[in-house]
Design a protein around this motif. Structure first.
Motif, PDB file in Angstrom:
ATOM      1  N   GLU A 193      14.434   3.616   0.233  1.00 38.62           N
ATOM      2  CA  GLU A 193      14.541   3.701   1.688  1.00 38.62           C
ATOM      3  C   GLU A 193      13.592   2.712   2.360  1.00 38.62           C
ATOM      4  O   GLU A 193      13.976   1.993   3.284  1.00 38.62           O
ATOM      5  CB  GLU A 193      14.236   5.122   2.155  1.00 38.62           C
ATOM      6  N   LEU A 194      12.371   2.655   1.885  1.00 38.32           N
ATOM      7  CA  LEU A 194      11.367   1.744   2.445  1.00 38.32           C
ATOM      8  C   LEU A 194      11.835   0.294   2.378  1.00 38.32           C
ATOM      9  O   LEU A 194      11.624  -0.484   3.316  1.00 38.32           O
ATOM     10  CB  LEU A 194      10.041   1.911   1.690  1.00 38.32           C
ATOM     11  N   LEU A 195      12.489  -0.081   1.273  1.00 30.84           N
ATOM     12  CA  LEU A 195      12.905  -1.469   1.067  1.00 30.84           C
ATOM     13  C   LEU A 195      14.344  -1.741   1.513  1.00 30.84           C
ATOM     14  O   LEU A 195      14.831  -2.861   1.360  1.00 30.84           O
ATOM     15  CB  LEU A 195      12.731  -1.849  -0.414  1.00 30.84           C
ATOM     16  N   GLY A 196      15.017  -0.736   2.036  1.00 28.04           N
ATOM     17  CA  GLY A 196      16.383  -0.937   2.532  1.00 28.04           C
ATOM     18  C   GLY A 196      17.404  -1.192   1.441  1.00 28.04           C
ATOM     19  O   GLY A 196      18.384  -1.912   1.650  1.00 28.04           O
ATOM     20  N   ILE A 197      17.184  -0.618   0.275  1.00 28.78           N
ATOM     21  CA  ILE A 197      18.092  -0.826  -0.851  1.00 28.78           C
ATOM     22  C   ILE A 197      19.326   0.059  -0.668  1.00 28.78           C
ATOM     23  O   ILE A 197      19.198   1.272  -0.483  1.00 28.78           O
ATOM     24  CB  ILE A 197      17.383  -0.515  -2.192  1.00 28.78           C
ATOM     25  N   PRO A 198      20.520  -0.525  -0.715  1.00 28.34           N
ATOM     26  CA  PRO A 198      21.747   0.253  -0.513  1.00 28.34           C
ATOM     27  C   PRO A 198      21.932   1.331  -1.582  1.00 28.34           C
ATOM     28  O   PRO A 198      21.446   1.195  -2.712  1.00 28.34           O
ATOM     29  CB  PRO A 198      22.871  -0.789  -0.619  1.00 28.34           C
ATOM     30  N   GLU A 199      22.655   2.366  -1.229  1.00 29.05           N
ATOM     31  CA  GLU A 199      22.911   3.490  -2.145  1.00 29.05           C
ATOM     32  C   GLU A 199      23.633   3.055  -3.417  1.00 29.05           C
ATOM     33  O   GLU A 199      23.445   3.651  -4.466  1.00 29.05           O
ATOM     34  CB  GLU A 199      23.734   4.576  -1.443  1.00 29.05           C
ATOM     35  N   ASP A 200      24.472   2.019  -3.318  1.00 24.79           N
ATOM     36  CA  ASP A 200      25.245   1.612  -4.487  1.00 24.79           C
ATOM     37  C   ASP A 200      24.444   0.729  -5.441  1.00 24.79           C
ATOM     38  O   ASP A 200      24.985   0.224  -6.423  1.00 24.79           O
ATOM     39  CB  ASP A 200      26.543   0.906  -4.076  1.00 24.79           C
TER      40      ASP A 200
ATOM     41  N   ALA B 249       0.834  -1.205   0.000  1.00 25.61           N
ATOM     42  CA  ALA B 249       0.000   0.000   0.000  1.00 25.61           C
ATOM     43  C   ALA B 249       0.869   1.255   0.000  1.00 25.61           C
ATOM     44  O   ALA B 249       0.568   2.232  -0.706  1.00 25.61           O
ATOM     45  CB  ALA B 249      -0.934  -0.014   1.203  1.00 25.61           C
ATOM     46  N   GLU B 250       1.945   1.229   0.771  1.00 30.54           N
ATOM     47  CA  GLU B 250       2.823   2.403   0.829  1.00 30.54           C
ATOM     48  C   GLU B 250       3.519   2.641  -0.508  1.00 30.54           C
ATOM     49  O   GLU B 250       3.593   3.771  -0.981  1.00 30.54           O
ATOM     50  CB  GLU B 250       3.845   2.252   1.949  1.00 30.54           C
ATOM     51  N   ILE B 251       3.999   1.580  -1.132  1.00 31.94           N
ATOM     52  CA  ILE B 251       4.629   1.736  -2.452  1.00 31.94           C
ATOM     53  C   ILE B 251       3.599   2.263  -3.447  1.00 31.94           C
ATOM     54  O   ILE B 251       3.892   3.156  -4.242  1.00 31.94           O
ATOM     55  CB  ILE B 251       5.251   0.419  -2.946  1.00 31.94           C
ATOM     56  N   GLY B 252       2.380   1.726  -3.384  1.00 29.45           N
ATOM     57  CA  GLY B 252       1.314   2.194  -4.264  1.00 29.45           C
ATOM     58  C   GLY B 252       1.010   3.666  -4.074  1.00 29.45           C
ATOM     59  O   GLY B 252       0.675   4.374  -5.035  1.00 29.45           O
ATOM     60  N   SER B 253       1.133   4.160  -2.853  1.00 29.42           N
ATOM     61  CA  SER B 253       0.870   5.580  -2.610  1.00 29.42           C
ATOM     62  C   SER B 253       2.055   6.458  -3.008  1.00 29.42           C
ATOM     63  O   SER B 253       1.878   7.619  -3.352  1.00 29.42           O
ATOM     64  CB  SER B 253       0.502   5.817  -1.143  1.00 29.42           C
ATOM     65  N   ILE B 254       3.258   5.910  -2.980  1.00 34.77           N
ATOM     66  CA  ILE B 254       4.453   6.668  -3.370  1.00 34.77           C
ATOM     67  C   ILE B 254       4.553   6.777  -4.893  1.00 34.77           C
ATOM     68  O   ILE B 254       4.831   7.846  -5.427  1.00 34.77           O
ATOM     69  CB  ILE B 254       5.738   6.002  -2.811  1.00 34.77           C
ATOM     70  N   ALA B 255       4.343   5.678  -5.584  1.00 42.50           N
ATOM     71  CA  ALA B 255       4.540   5.622  -7.041  1.00 42.50           C
ATOM     72  C   ALA B 255       3.347   6.247  -7.752  1.00 42.50           C
ATOM     73  O   ALA B 255       2.271   5.655  -7.805  1.00 42.50           O
ATOM     74  CB  ALA B 255       4.741   4.183  -7.488  1.00 42.50           C
ATOM     75  N   SER B 256       3.537   7.428  -8.319  1.00 44.71           N
ATOM     76  CA  SER B 256       2.416   8.136  -8.943  1.00 44.71           C
ATOM     77  C   SER B 256       1.800   7.362 -10.105  1.00 44.71           C
ATOM     78  O   SER B 256       0.621   7.513 -10.396  1.00 44.71           O
ATOM     79  CB  SER B 256       2.858   9.523  -9.404  1.00 44.71           C
ATOM     80  N   SER B 257       2.588   6.510 -10.760  1.00 42.68           N
ATOM     81  CA  SER B 257       2.043   5.704 -11.859  1.00 42.68           C
ATOM     82  C   SER B 257       1.793   4.261 -11.428  1.00 42.68           C
ATOM     83  O   SER B 257       1.549   3.398 -12.266  1.00 42.68           O
ATOM     84  CB  SER B 257       2.984   5.719 -13.066  1.00 42.68           C
TER      85      SER B 257
ATOM     86  N   GLU C 267      20.714   0.317  -7.810  1.00 43.35           N
ATOM     87  CA  GLU C 267      19.706   1.104  -8.501  1.00 43.35           C
ATOM     88  C   GLU C 267      18.366   0.365  -8.492  1.00 43.35           C
ATOM     89  O   GLU C 267      18.292  -0.787  -8.925  1.00 43.35           O
ATOM     90  CB  GLU C 267      20.151   1.356  -9.942  1.00 43.35           C
ATOM     91  N   LEU C 268      17.326   1.028  -8.000  1.00 41.84           N
ATOM     92  CA  LEU C 268      15.974   0.491  -8.098  1.00 41.84           C
ATOM     93  C   LEU C 268      15.471   0.819  -9.490  1.00 41.84           C
ATOM     94  O   LEU C 268      15.312   1.993  -9.840  1.00 41.84           O
ATOM     95  CB  LEU C 268      15.057   1.109  -7.039  1.00 41.84           C
ATOM     96  N   VAL C 269      15.248  -0.207 -10.301  1.00 44.57           N
ATOM     97  CA  VAL C 269      14.820   0.007 -11.681  1.00 44.57           C
ATOM     98  C   VAL C 269      13.310   0.150 -11.746  1.00 44.57           C
ATOM     99  O   VAL C 269      12.786   1.057 -12.389  1.00 44.57           O
ATOM    100  CB  VAL C 269      15.305  -1.135 -12.603  1.00 44.57           C
ATOM    101  N   THR C 270      12.596  -0.737 -11.058  1.00 46.60           N
ATOM    102  CA  THR C 270      11.135  -0.695 -11.089  1.00 46.60           C
ATOM    103  C   THR C 270      10.574  -1.581 -10.000  1.00 46.60           C
ATOM    104  O   THR C 270      11.292  -2.369  -9.384  1.00 46.60           O
ATOM    105  CB  THR C 270      10.603  -1.149 -12.478  1.00 46.60           C
ATOM    106  N   VAL C 271       9.278  -1.453  -9.796  1.00 46.54           N
ATOM    107  CA  VAL C 271       8.528  -2.368  -8.947  1.00 46.54           C
ATOM    108  C   VAL C 271       7.411  -2.919  -9.818  1.00 46.54           C
ATOM    109  O   VAL C 271       6.726  -2.168 -10.520  1.00 46.54           O
ATOM    110  CB  VAL C 271       7.945  -1.666  -7.699  1.00 46.54           C
ATOM    111  N   VAL C 272       7.236  -4.237  -9.786  1.00 52.22           N
ATOM    112  CA  VAL C 272       6.231  -4.895 -10.612  1.00 52.22           C
ATOM    113  C   VAL C 272       5.190  -5.547  -9.711  1.00 52.22           C
ATOM    114  O   VAL C 272       5.539  -6.349  -8.841  1.00 52.22           O
ATOM    115  CB  VAL C 272       6.861  -5.987 -11.506  1.00 52.22           C
ATOM    116  N   ALA C 273       3.935  -5.182  -9.905  1.00 53.91           N
ATOM    117  CA  ALA C 273       2.837  -5.806  -9.165  1.00 53.91           C
ATOM    118  C   ALA C 273       2.493  -7.121  -9.847  1.00 53.91           C
ATOM    119  O   ALA C 273       2.484  -7.207 -11.078  1.00 53.91           O
ATOM    120  CB  ALA C 273       1.624  -4.890  -9.162  1.00 53.91           C
ATOM    121  N   PHE C 274       2.199  -8.148  -9.057  1.00 53.33           N
ATOM    122  CA  PHE C 274       1.818  -9.451  -9.587  1.00 53.33           C
ATOM    123  C   PHE C 274       0.624 -10.001  -8.829  1.00 53.33           C
ATOM    124  O   PHE C 274       0.480  -9.770  -7.626  1.00 53.33           O
ATOM    125  CB  PHE C 274       2.960 -10.468  -9.450  1.00 53.33           C
ATOM    126  N   GLY C 275      -0.200 -10.748  -9.548  1.00 55.29           N
ATOM    127  CA  GLY C 275      -1.327 -11.430  -8.933  1.00 55.29           C
ATOM    128  C   GLY C 275      -2.213 -12.052  -9.999  1.00 55.29           C
ATOM    129  O   GLY C 275      -1.994 -11.875 -11.204  1.00 55.29           O
TER     130      GLY C 275
END
Length: 171
Positions: free
Chosen positions: A123-130, A57-65, A132-140
Motif C-alpha cells: 500500500e505504501l509503495l502503490g503496488i497493484p493487487e495483481d 524509515a516507514e518500511i523499516g518500522s513495518i518490516a519486523s526483520s 506480488e511484493l517479494v522483498t525489499v532490499v536495503a542498499f548502501g
C-alpha cells in the motif's frame, strides 16, 4: 572485480554510511537485474527504487526483520507478476543486482516482508493487487565495521555429493 572474487567476497550488510548511492551505480544494479534469466523469458519483474528517507524509515518500522532499511540510503522493492514461481525469478534477478552492487562497493540486505507487513508495504509503495511484493532490499556503502565482517561457510565436502546424496564428491 572479477565475478568469482565478487561472489566469494560479498557480505550481507545491515549497517550503512549515510552516503547516497550514485545514479550510475543504481542504474548498473537495475540493468544487471534486468539481464538475469527468467522462466520462459517472461521477465516478470518490476523494481521500485526508494530513496525518500521517510519512506525508508516507514518500511523499516513495518518490516519486523528489516529495521535496518530505515538506516539505508536506498532500497529496492522487488515486485513480480503473480503466477508461476515468482520467487525463483525474483531470486535470480536479485542476486544479479546484489553482485553488481558489491562490485561497486555497495552492500545490501534482503528483508522479509510477509503477511500483514507485506500488505502495508504494498500500500505504501502503490503496488497493484495483481502484483506480488517479494522483498525489499536495503542498499548502501557499508560502515567500516560492516565491511570488516567475515563470511563463514561450510566446507565443500560437507555439501557436495557425487551422483547420489551421501557419496563424497571426492574433494
Amino acid at each position: 572485480m572479477d565475478v568469482y572474487q565478487c561472489i566469494r567476497s560479498r557480505l550481507t550488510v545491515r549497517d550503512f554510511k549515510p552516503d547516497a548511492v550514485p545514479e550510475g551505480v543504481v542504474r548498473r544494479m537495475l540493468q544487471a537485474a534486468r539481464w538475469s534469466p527468467s522462466a520462459r523469458n517472461r521477465q516478470p519483474w518490476h523494481f521500485i527504487v526508494i530513496r525518500n528517507r521517510d519512506t525508508l524509515a516507514e518500511i523499516g518500522s513495518i518490516a519486523s526483520s528489516g529495521g535496518f532499511i530505515g538506516g539505508a540510503p536506498m532500497a529496492v522493492a522487488v515486485v513480480m507478476a503473480r503466477g508461476g514461481r515468482p520467487e525463483f525469478d525474483a531470486g535470480r534477478s536479485l542476486q544479479h543486482m546484489e553482485l553488481a552492487a558489491w562490485a561497486e562497493g555497495v552492500g545490501g540486505c534482503v528483508a522479509g516482508v510477509r503477511g500483514e507487513e507485506n500488505e502495508k508495504v504494498k500500500e505504501l509503495l502503490g503496488i497493484p493487487e495483481d502484483k506480488e511484493l517479494v522483498t525489499v532490499v536495503a542498499f548502501g556503502y557499508p560502515t567500516d565495521e560492516a565491511a570488516a565482517g567475515t563470511k563463514v561457510r561450510k566446507e565443500l565436502p560437507e555439501i557436495a555429493h557425487s551422483e547420489r546424496f551421501g557419496q563424497s564428491y571426492g574433494i
